[in-house]
Design a protein around this motif. Structure first.
Motif, short mmCIF file in Angstrom:
data_model
loop_
_atom_site.label_atom_id
_atom_site.label_comp_id
_atom_site.label_asym_id
_atom_site.label_seq_id
_atom_site.Cartn_x
_atom_site.Cartn_y
_atom_site.Cartn_z
N SER A 42 -29.69 -16.69 -8.64
CA SER A 42 -28.81 -15.54 -9.05
C SER A 42 -29.23 -14.72 -10.28
O SER A 42 -29.18 -13.69 -10.34
CB SER A 42 -27.29 -15.89 -8.79
N ARG B 270 -32.36 -12.67 -10.12
CA ARG B 270 -32.31 -11.54 -9.60
C ARG B 270 -31.40 -10.54 -10.26
O ARG B 270 -31.61 -9.27 -10.44
CB ARG B 270 -31.39 -11.59 -8.39
N LYS B 271 -30.37 -11.09 -11.14
CA LYS B 271 -29.70 -10.15 -11.96
C LYS B 271 -30.44 -9.66 -13.28
O LYS B 271 -30.34 -8.37 -13.33
CB LYS B 271 -28.68 -10.97 -12.49
N ASN B 272 -31.52 -10.40 -13.75
CA ASN B 272 -32.30 -10.00 -14.80
C ASN B 272 -33.57 -9.12 -14.31
O ASN B 272 -34.24 -8.51 -15.16
CB ASN B 272 -32.55 -11.10 -15.57
N THR C 45 -32.78 -5.76 -8.10
CA THR C 45 -31.77 -6.81 -8.01
C THR C 45 -31.48 -7.40 -6.60
O THR C 45 -30.88 -8.34 -6.47
CB THR C 45 -30.47 -6.41 -8.66
N ASN D 194 -30.36 -8.15 -21.27
CA ASN D 194 -30.93 -9.62 -20.97
C ASN D 194 -31.20 -10.19 -22.38
O ASN D 194 -32.41 -10.12 -22.95
CB ASN D 194 -32.23 -9.88 -20.17
#
Length: 359
Positions: free
Chosen positions: A23, A26-28, A32, A122
């Protein structure tokens, strides 16, 4: 911190798929969306065939805990990495990036700059890149592998005793960070003087690819506890560019850790190791990298004896040889060459040039 890289293989497809869809990864990522297994498998199989891409698996204590990908565009390579969820926040990201700096010199010696794109939010990854010497330009982080200055970690107020590590070359940073995990160490790249030594009172000085001459006053202050890492088999090829001269003059090749005295690379030998190369399959870059790798490993193997003073120094035997920076300039005026040249082919050209000159 220990750890090493290995090349990714087709057997890593499932492991990398799991990490890629985690997760936070994918977020970073700039894309995404979750990745389908079929899409990932086709991409990965294609990646393994590309000459301009390499993917590595990062292992710590023989456990696979991260990956880093290298995409090469001429003299620049873009990197992308991730650490598995259970091992984040432990310094592995920095260790992984430091290992890559060494590996890229082996796999892509023509690469002069590493770049990485990081999302502004990030924060953790941004700090990791900054901590290992990258420069931030908006969302792009850059590290110049060739001419970048080595930043001092110089800390007078909090440093007493320990190791003073002198270098002006980023290829020495791997050893500096290795030492940092084991003892108090200060990184210094400027010219050193006796007043600073008296203020810092280091237990030992280690020089590795340091550009400045050590003064006799500094040597006297250290009372013998000052050592240099030199990529030649002393007394052969003291001074500048020892690697290339060892092939031109067909002298012994190797590495030496020696005590520093008032003579250039003439101090007593602590430990040394001879190296052998197949010139038909080597370049000046590959042999240079192998020599540096050898001396780092030799230092690590002998570190406990070095810091504990459990060693016997021996005098250098024979006249050996010496070369200055000027000698390399004269050589370049005589024959054009590149560090990526095959050594056997260069020696043939060098012999031809000398033969023609003497006719």
């Amino acid at each position: 911190m220990n750890g090493h890289l290995r090349y990714a293989t087709k057997n890593d497809v499932d492991l990398l798929f799991e990490w890629a869809n985690e997760s936070l990864v994918r977020k970073n990522s700039f894309s995404t969306e979750q990745i389908s297994y079929d899409e990932h498998r086709k991409w990965f199989e294609m990646s393994l065939t590309r000459a301009d891409r390499l993917q590595y698996i990062y292992l710590y204590d023989n456990q696979e805990i991260g990956q880093i990908r290298l995409d090469v565009h001429g003299e620049t390579a873009e990197i992308s990495y991730s650490i598995c969820a259970s091992k984040r926040g432990m310094g592995h990201g920095k260790n992984l990036l430091r290992l890559l700096c060494k590996q890229v010199q082996i796999d892509f010696p023509s690469v002069k700059k590493l770049v990485a794109k990081v999302k502004p939010d990030n924060i953790a990854s941004r700090q990791v890149f900054l901590d290992v010497g990258y420069t931030e330009r908006f969302s792009l982080f850059e590290l110049d592998l060739i001419n970048a200055e080595v930043p001092n970690s110089f800390d007078v107020e909090n440093f007493r005793g320990g190791v003073l590590f002198l270098t002006n070359n980023r290829n020495a940073l791997e050893l500096y960070f290795w030492l940092k995990d084991r003892c108090t160490v200060n990184l210094f790249s400027e010219r050193l003087d006796a007043s600073l030594i008296k203020e810092l009172s280091p237990d030992i000085i280690i020089c590795y690819n340091y550009n400045h001459i050590i003064s006799s006053e500094v040597i006297d202050c250290m009372k013998g506890n000052i050592f240099n890492l030199h990529i030649s088999y002393l007394p052969w090829n003291r001074g500048s560019s020892p690697n290339i001269w060892s092939f031109i003059e067909n002298t012994p090749k190797g590495v030496t850790i020696h005590q520093i005295n008032s003579g250039l690379d003439k101090g007593r030998i602590l430990v040394q190791k001879e190296c052998y190369f197949d010139i038909e399959n080597e370049t000046f870059t590959t042999t240079y990298n192998k020599l540096n790798q050898t001396i780092v490993e030799l230092f690590k193997e002998n570190w406990e004896d070095i810091i504990g003073g459990k060693f016997v120094l021996k005098e250098q035997q024979g006249k050996g040889s010496y070369h200055s920076v000027r000698d390399l300039e004269i050589l370049r005026a005589k024959i054009q060459f590149d560090w990526s040249d095959n050594i056997a082919e260069f020696l043939q050209a060098y012999t031809a040039v000398n033969k023609k000159k003497n006719e």
